[in-house]
Design a protein around this motif. Structure first.
Motif, PDB file in Angstrom:
ATOM      1  N   VAL A  18       0.870  -1.176   0.000  1.00 50.05           N
ATOM      2  CA  VAL A  18       0.000   0.000   0.000  1.00 50.05           C
ATOM      3  C   VAL A  18       0.904   1.222   0.000  1.00 50.05           C
ATOM      4  O   VAL A  18       1.787   1.342   0.854  1.00 50.05           O
ATOM      5  CB  VAL A  18      -0.925   0.016   1.236  1.00 50.05           C
ATOM      6  CG1 VAL A  18      -1.754   1.298   1.268  1.00 50.05           C
ATOM      7  CG2 VAL A  18      -1.837  -1.201   1.235  1.00 50.05           C
ATOM      8  N   GLY A  19       0.691   2.131  -0.955  1.00 45.44           N
ATOM      9  CA  GLY A  19       1.559   3.295  -1.077  1.00 45.44           C
ATOM     10  C   GLY A  19       0.890   4.610  -0.787  1.00 45.44           C
ATOM     11  O   GLY A  19       1.506   5.674  -0.920  1.00 45.44           O
ATOM     12  N   ASP A  20      -0.391   4.569  -0.362  1.00 43.84           N
ATOM     13  CA  ASP A  20      -1.152   5.791  -0.123  1.00 43.84           C
ATOM     14  C   ASP A  20      -2.315   5.450   0.802  1.00 43.84           C
ATOM     15  O   ASP A  20      -2.778   4.312   0.824  1.00 43.84           O
ATOM     16  CB  ASP A  20      -1.679   6.353  -1.458  1.00 43.84           C
ATOM     17  CG  ASP A  20      -2.209   7.769  -1.350  1.00 43.84           C
ATOM     18  OD1 ASP A  20      -3.330   7.947  -0.828  1.00 43.84           O
ATOM     19  OD2 ASP A  20      -1.518   8.710  -1.789  1.00 43.84           O
ATOM     20  N   ARG A  21      -2.798   6.425   1.545  1.00 41.16           N
ATOM     21  CA  ARG A  21      -3.942   6.170   2.410  1.00 41.16           C
ATOM     22  C   ARG A  21      -5.188   5.867   1.585  1.00 41.16           C
ATOM     23  O   ARG A  21      -6.137   5.281   2.089  1.00 41.16           O
ATOM     24  CB  ARG A  21      -4.196   7.364   3.340  1.00 41.16           C
ATOM     25  CG  ARG A  21      -4.619   8.649   2.647  1.00 41.16           C
ATOM     26  CD  ARG A  21      -4.810   9.776   3.635  1.00 41.16           C
ATOM     27  NE  ARG A  21      -5.915   9.529   4.547  1.00 41.16           N
ATOM     28  CZ  ARG A  21      -6.134  10.211   5.670  1.00 41.16           C
ATOM     29  NH1 ARG A  21      -5.286  11.165   6.037  1.00 41.16           N
ATOM     30  NH2 ARG A  21      -7.169   9.944   6.428  1.00 41.16           N
ATOM     31  N   ARG A  22      -5.173   6.279   0.312  1.00 38.39           N
ATOM     32  CA  ARG A  22      -6.197   5.861  -0.653  1.00 38.39           C
ATOM     33  C   ARG A  22      -5.542   4.805  -1.539  1.00 38.39           C
ATOM     34  O   ARG A  22      -4.874   5.152  -2.514  1.00 38.39           O
ATOM     35  CB  ARG A  22      -6.670   7.051  -1.483  1.00 38.39           C
ATOM     36  CG  ARG A  22      -7.327   8.171  -0.677  1.00 38.39           C
ATOM     37  CD  ARG A  22      -7.420   9.445  -1.489  1.00 38.39           C
ATOM     38  NE  ARG A  22      -6.096   9.985  -1.772  1.00 38.39           N
ATOM     39  CZ  ARG A  22      -5.866  11.012  -2.591  1.00 38.39           C
ATOM     40  NH1 ARG A  22      -6.880  11.589  -3.220  1.00 38.39           N
ATOM     41  NH2 ARG A  22      -4.634  11.451  -2.803  1.00 38.39           N
ATOM     42  N   PRO A  23      -5.732   3.545  -1.215  1.00 40.44           N
ATOM     43  CA  PRO A  23      -4.959   2.484  -1.876  1.00 40.44           C
ATOM     44  C   PRO A  23      -5.081   2.461  -3.392  1.00 40.44           C
ATOM     45  O   PRO A  23      -4.161   2.027  -4.074  1.00 40.44           O
ATOM     46  CB  PRO A  23      -5.534   1.208  -1.261  1.00 40.44           C
ATOM     47  CG  PRO A  23      -6.042   1.636   0.081  1.00 40.44           C
ATOM     48  CD  PRO A  23      -6.577   3.016  -0.126  1.00 40.44           C
ATOM     49  N   GLY A  24      -6.200   2.932  -3.941  1.00 34.69           N
ATOM     50  CA  GLY A  24      -6.375   2.900  -5.382  1.00 34.69           C
ATOM     51  C   GLY A  24      -5.861   4.129  -6.095  1.00 34.69           C
ATOM     52  O   GLY A  24      -5.987   4.231  -7.320  1.00 34.69           O
ATOM     53  N   TYR A  25      -5.260   5.073  -5.361  1.00 29.11           N
ATOM     54  CA  TYR A  25      -4.805   6.323  -5.971  1.00 29.11           C
ATOM     55  C   TYR A  25      -3.436   6.132  -6.615  1.00 29.11           C
ATOM     56  O   TYR A  25      -2.487   5.693  -5.975  1.00 29.11           O
ATOM     57  CB  TYR A  25      -4.734   7.427  -4.921  1.00 29.11           C
ATOM     58  CG  TYR A  25      -4.265   8.751  -5.449  1.00 29.11           C
ATOM     59  CD1 TYR A  25      -5.063   9.491  -6.323  1.00 29.11           C
ATOM     60  CD2 TYR A  25      -3.022   9.276  -5.096  1.00 29.11           C
ATOM     61  CE1 TYR A  25      -4.640  10.709  -6.824  1.00 29.11           C
ATOM     62  CE2 TYR A  25      -2.592  10.493  -5.574  1.00 29.11           C
ATOM     63  CZ  TYR A  25      -3.405  11.209  -6.452  1.00 29.11           C
ATOM     64  OH  TYR A  25      -2.975  12.406  -6.941  1.00 29.11           O
ATOM     65  N   ALA A  26      -3.355   6.476  -7.885  1.00 27.21           N
ATOM     66  CA  ALA A  26      -2.114   6.276  -8.647  1.00 27.21           C
ATOM     67  C   ALA A  26      -1.238   7.515  -8.555  1.00 27.21           C
ATOM     68  O   ALA A  26      -1.057   8.252  -9.515  1.00 27.21           O
ATOM     69  CB  ALA A  26      -2.438   5.949 -10.099  1.00 27.21           C
ATOM     70  N   GLY A  27      -0.696   7.752  -7.383  1.00 23.53           N
ATOM     71  CA  GLY A  27       0.178   8.895  -7.193  1.00 23.53           C
ATOM     72  C   GLY A  27       1.545   8.457  -6.702  1.00 23.53           C
ATOM     73  O   GLY A  27       2.079   7.448  -7.146  1.00 23.53           O
ATOM     74  N   PHE A  28       2.092   9.206  -5.774  1.00 25.21           N
ATOM     75  CA  PHE A  28       3.416   8.911  -5.223  1.00 25.21           C
ATOM     76  C   PHE A  28       3.354   7.590  -4.455  1.00 25.21           C
ATOM     77  O   PHE A  28       2.517   7.397  -3.572  1.00 25.21           O
ATOM     78  CB  PHE A  28       3.833  10.053  -4.305  1.00 25.21           C
ATOM     79  CG  PHE A  28       5.186   9.886  -3.678  1.00 25.21           C
ATOM     80  CD1 PHE A  28       6.299   9.601  -4.463  1.00 25.21           C
ATOM     81  CD2 PHE A  28       5.353  10.023  -2.307  1.00 25.21           C
ATOM     82  CE1 PHE A  28       7.549   9.461  -3.887  1.00 25.21           C
ATOM     83  CE2 PHE A  28       6.594   9.884  -1.732  1.00 25.21           C
ATOM     84  CZ  PHE A  28       7.702   9.608  -2.515  1.00 25.21           C
ATOM     85  N   ASN A  29       4.268   6.692  -4.791  1.00 25.93           N
ATOM     86  CA  ASN A  29       4.300   5.373  -4.163  1.00 25.93           C
ATOM     87  C   ASN A  29       5.247   5.418  -2.961  1.00 25.93           C
ATOM     88  O   ASN A  29       6.449   5.204  -3.084  1.00 25.93           O
ATOM     89  CB  ASN A  29       4.754   4.311  -5.164  1.00 25.93           C
ATOM     90  CG  ASN A  29       4.625   2.908  -4.617  1.00 25.93           C
ATOM     91  OD1 ASN A  29       4.472   2.702  -3.416  1.00 25.93           O
ATOM     92  ND2 ASN A  29       4.670   1.928  -5.501  1.00 25.93           N
ATOM     93  N   ARG A  30       4.681   5.691  -1.796  1.00 24.53           N
ATOM     94  CA  ARG A  30       5.501   5.849  -0.592  1.00 24.53           C
ATOM     95  C   ARG A  30       6.150   4.545  -0.153  1.00 24.53           C
ATOM     96  O   ARG A  30       7.205   4.570   0.485  1.00 24.53           O
ATOM     97  CB  ARG A  30       4.639   6.424   0.537  1.00 24.53           C
ATOM     98  CG  ARG A  30       4.175   7.846   0.239  1.00 24.53           C
ATOM     99  CD  ARG A  30       2.991   8.271   1.075  1.00 24.53           C
ATOM    100  NE  ARG A  30       2.484   9.558   0.601  1.00 24.53           N
ATOM    101  CZ  ARG A  30       1.667   9.693  -0.434  1.00 24.53           C
ATOM    102  NH1 ARG A  30       1.250   8.616  -1.092  1.00 24.53           N
ATOM    103  NH2 ARG A  30       1.265  10.878  -0.822  1.00 24.53           N
ATOM    104  N   ALA A  31       5.532   3.427  -0.454  1.00 24.37           N
ATOM    105  CA  ALA A  31       6.108   2.144  -0.047  1.00 24.37           C
ATOM    106  C   ALA A  31       7.464   1.906  -0.704  1.00 24.37           C
ATOM    107  O   ALA A  31       8.361   1.306  -0.112  1.00 24.37           O
ATOM    108  CB  ALA A  31       5.149   1.008  -0.401  1.00 24.37           C
ATOM    109  N   MET A  32       7.624   2.405  -1.917  1.00 25.46           N
ATOM    110  CA  MET A  32       8.863   2.183  -2.664  1.00 25.46           C
ATOM    111  C   MET A  32       9.793   3.387  -2.668  1.00 25.46           C
ATOM    112  O   MET A  32      11.015   3.221  -2.740  1.00 25.46           O
ATOM    113  CB  MET A  32       8.526   1.806  -4.110  1.00 25.46           C
ATOM    114  CG  MET A  32       7.799   0.491  -4.266  1.00 25.46           C
ATOM    115  SD  MET A  32       7.340   0.192  -5.989  1.00 25.46           S
ATOM    116  CE  MET A  32       8.936   0.193  -6.794  1.00 25.46           C
TER     117      MET A  32
END
Length: 788
Positions: free
Chosen positions: A465-479
């Motif tokens: 999960v890379g955003d608090r909105r899991p389906g949002y295609a923005g900045f991938n914080r996990a990576m």
């Protein structure tokens, strides 16, 4: 000569009715005009013939051109197929930690139907202690299994008995869930189906409604056009089309949406060519895969194969008559008959399709009544739109480009991954639920998060999960979010010490007194414990469990920064890290994925395996193009790592993560909290016997959030664990490690009859052979006998 004679000699006048000879001059003029007209007539006829010939040649030439276009597209790769991304197949085995509830969740996710009696593939029946499954045929990389009956029996939360087709087996797999599809640039999506695997009822309904003369006309049907014309005149509006299935295929496959006579003529011409060149079955199969049947946000849904999954969550072969009729009903106008916005319209047209099937003897009366009384039940809209997982897709593309860059643009790939859809769902729900709660409780805003879940045994990425909105295609914080990791680095320091078992044990005494040093900028650095207190002396284990800063710095400096840095590299952190004294307390910045790699190695008792998402890549024809099978390498001493994990378990019992132990008192868990300076970043990395989970919470602008690892990220992990179901660690010591008594004050190994001792596991080869008591600390015979 007499007058009579003169009179008689005059010529007689001819009546008007008698023919008169033209004068020579007039005859000449008429003959000349006729001669002149004949060449003009011949010229006109010749010109007309030539024009006709040119037109015929032009039409024939245009036909040749159209034929080449048709052949090029129809006989090549007809469609740009998206890459299909599959999850791991669920492994069932006796003793496997797959609970009854998790198995039912998986079956629901895969679209299995719960029934009283299992008859066909895609069905299951469940009681309190057993689940009977008629599993579908499956492919997972090299593995292929036919449809088979499975019986899964439970004792507690684990599988006790597994049977396949009535015989006990060691293991069985359910087909992997299709988790996402990487689209082509055309914004289209489809699942190809073979004609022989399409339900016959769908074909009958389609031909009845759309083209009854399909197998009898030559691509264009004058009868259908006339029938439609009459129907439209009677209705006073357009109620019926005259296009054949072949014409519809041409319109969708080759032409634009333009409405004009020229386009219609071109459509008819191409339909005639296609019908002449290809067989009816091939045309019908192409139609079944091309027809537009709806919109999944920006992506067009093409073909019955995808529409079946999109609207009903099941393969086409498993749909009932009412569902098949609904798909045929949508052809006329997928937007007009949208089942979510206009269910009443779809119901009316579906019933029309069913009535036609009844009238033409494709349905019995009872079958018709049963089908017509069913509601137009489709998936909830949120589930129908295959939940996009942009963080996962980013990692997959990056990994694929490294594994096999030549495959990135290949058409119709099947990518089999390690992702666990139940873990992904739990992580997404935990993120969505926890952050608003923390914001409200602590009066903060704009929190963001990243979650990485990996498999404790294989190193496969289970959720991302890379955003608090899991389906949002923005900045991938996990990576890509690189933040200071705080106390998450401390286990690396303590492992470096425990590896030197002759000098360090869990009972080794560390100094917790003020320390001061000057950094490279000439500034004095005086680390403090979080509570700003000093305890004098503490054991190595207590220093880690309580996450004390000062003893950690003293330990790290005595070991040497290079040794700690090397230990970190051995555990799999490949990004270059320059180590300073402050690095011992987590000023080192890492991404959540890098932290996950670090704790993956720790959870595996020092065994390193690169984190990976891709297991194998197959072509659209099921040819294996790439396969990843990384092996584990022992990078840290296994015994020392066990001692470290023993302490990390204690963190969840009496340390900074003790709230976790209180929430899950029946489970042995391990982990470490982390907090960066000024409480800007909240971290938790923890593991049970199944999952290694890394959680980061913070803000994109790096503002102070006022959350520690314990008050922030730990709560999100606990929510995940509640949804996922914990699997207790076994904590079995490896050979050469046993519980040993140590003198509390000195950290020296002593005998069991001594006073003021603590018992912790230790590496036996490093213990002295003679372990007596410290002076004046031997227990009296009374204390040894009665315990006081």
């Amino acid at each position: 000569m007499t007058k009579k004679a003169e009179k008689g000699s005059q010529p007689k006048k001819r009546s008007a009715k008698t023919s008169r000879k033209r004068s020579p001059s007039k005859r000449g003029k008429s003959s000349a005009a006729a001669k002149k007209a004949r060449p003009i007539k011949r010229y006109l006829l010749s010109t007309l013939f030539k024009l006709s010939l040119v037109m015929v040649v032009a039409i024939a030439g245009y036909g040749v051109y159209l034929d080449s276009q048709i052949k090029t597209k129809f006989e090549g790769e007809r469609w740009e197929l998206p890459a299909q991304i599959y999850a791991r197949p669920l492994r069932l085995a006796a003793g496997a930690p797959v609970s009854h509830g998790e198995l039912l969740q998986e079956l629901e996710l895969l679209g299995y139907r719960r029934v009283a009696k299992v008859v066909t593939p895609g069905e299951y029946a469940a009681s309190e202690y057993a689940v009977q499954i008629y599993a579908r045929p499956m492919r997972d990389g090299h593995r292929t299994d036919p449809a088979r009956r499975l019986m899964v029996r439970y004792t507690g939360k684990r599988i006790s008995v597994l049977e396949q087709n009535g015989q006990a087996v060691n293991q069985a797999y359910l087909e992997p869930y299709l988790i996402d599809r990487m689209q082509s640039g055309l914004g289209e999506d489809r699942v190809l189906v073979d004609l022989e695997r399409v339900p016959q009822m769908l074909i009958e309904a389609l031909l009845l409604v759309e083209d009854r003369d399909f197998y009898h006309h030559y691509g264009v049907s004058p009868v259908s056009i006339a029938r439609a014309l009459v129907a439209n005149i009677k209705a006073g509006r357009t109620v019926q089309g005259g296009s054949t299935l072949t014409q519809q295929l041409v319109k969708n496959f080759f032409l634009t949406r333009e409405r004009s006579i020229i386009r219609k003529l071109r459509e008819a011409y191409m339909a005639l060519i296609i019908d002449a060149r290809y067989g009816k079955d091939e045309i019908l199969e192409a139609y079944l895969n091309e027809i537009y049947l709806g919109q999944n946000y920006a992506t067009a849904v093409h073909g019955f194969g995808l529409a079946s999954q999109f609207y009903f969550g099941r393969p086409l072969a498993e749909l009932n008559v009412a569902q098949l009729a609904s798909l045929v009903a949508m052809i006329k106008g997928p937007s007009y008959y949208d089942p979510w916005r206009h269910p009443e319209r779809l119901l009316e047209r579906r019933d029309l399709v069913l009535r036609l099937l009844l009238e033409h003897d494709f349905l019995e009366t009872e079958e018709y009544k049963l089908a017509v009384n069913q509601p137009t039940k489709v998936l909830p809209r949120s589930e129908a739109a295959m939940a996009k997982k942009p963080a996962l897709t980013t990692l997959l593309r990056r990994e694929l480009s490294q594994l096999a860059p030549q495959l990135v643009a290949k058409n119709g790939l099947k990518i089999y991954t390690t992702l666990d859809p139940l873990a992904q769902k739990a992580a997404e729900k935990a993120a969505v639920a926890t952050l608003p709660t923390l914001e409200k409780r602590h009066n903060i805003s704009k929190l963001q998060t990243a979650i990485v879940v990996t498999d404790a045994a294989t190193g496969g990425v289970r959720a991302l999960v890379g955003d608090r909105r899991p389906g949002y295609a923005g900045f991938n914080r996990a990576m890509d979010a690189r933040r200071p990791i705080g106390s998450l680095i401390k286990p690396v320091v303590y492992l470096a010490a425990l590896t030197d078992s002759k000098k360090y044990s869990l009972a080794t005494v560390l100094a917790d007194r003020p320390v001061s040093m000057v950094n490279q900028q000439g500034k004095r650095w005086q680390p403090q414990n979080y509570d700003h207190k000093f305890r004098g002396n503490v054991s190595l284990m207590d220093a880690l469990v309580m996450s004390l800063n000062v003893p950690t710095v003293n330990l790290g400096m005595s070991l040497g920064l290079d040794k700690v840095s090397l230990q970190m590299e051995n555990l799999g952190v490949e990004s270059p890290q320059r180590f300073y004294p402050s690095s011992l307390l987590g000023s080192v910045s890492m991404t959540p994925l890098e932290v996950a790699q670090l704790y993956s190695s720790l959870s595996a008792e020092g065994s390193y395996q690169p984190l990976h998402l891709i297991r194998s890549v197959l072509s659209s024809d099921d040819e294996v193009l790439a396969e990843l099978s990384p092996g584990r390498i022992q990078r840290a001493d296994r015994k020392a790592t066990y001692l470290l994990n023993y302490a990390l378990h204690d963190v969840t019992v009496r340390g900074t993560a003790k709230s976790l132990g209180k929430r899950f008192p029946s489970y042995a868990l391990a982990g470490k909290t982390g907090t960066s300076n000024d409480n800007r970043d909240s971290w938790y990395a923890g593991f049970d016997a199944r999952d290694v989970v890394t959680v980061w919470i913070g803000r994109d602008d790096n503002a102070v959030i006022g959350l520690t690892g314990s008050s922030g990220a730990l709560n999100l992990y606990a929510d995940y664990l509640k949804r996922r179901s914990a699997v207790s660690l076994e904590m079995t010591p490896p050979a050469g490690v046993q519980l040993t008594y140590f003198d509390t004050a000195s950290g020296t190994a002593v005998g069991e009859h001594c006073e003021d001792v603590t018992q912790v596991p230790a590496i036996t080869s490093a213990l002295p052979s003679n372990r007596g008591c410290q002076p004046n600390k031997e227990k009296s015979w009374w204390t040894r006998m009665f315990g006081r």
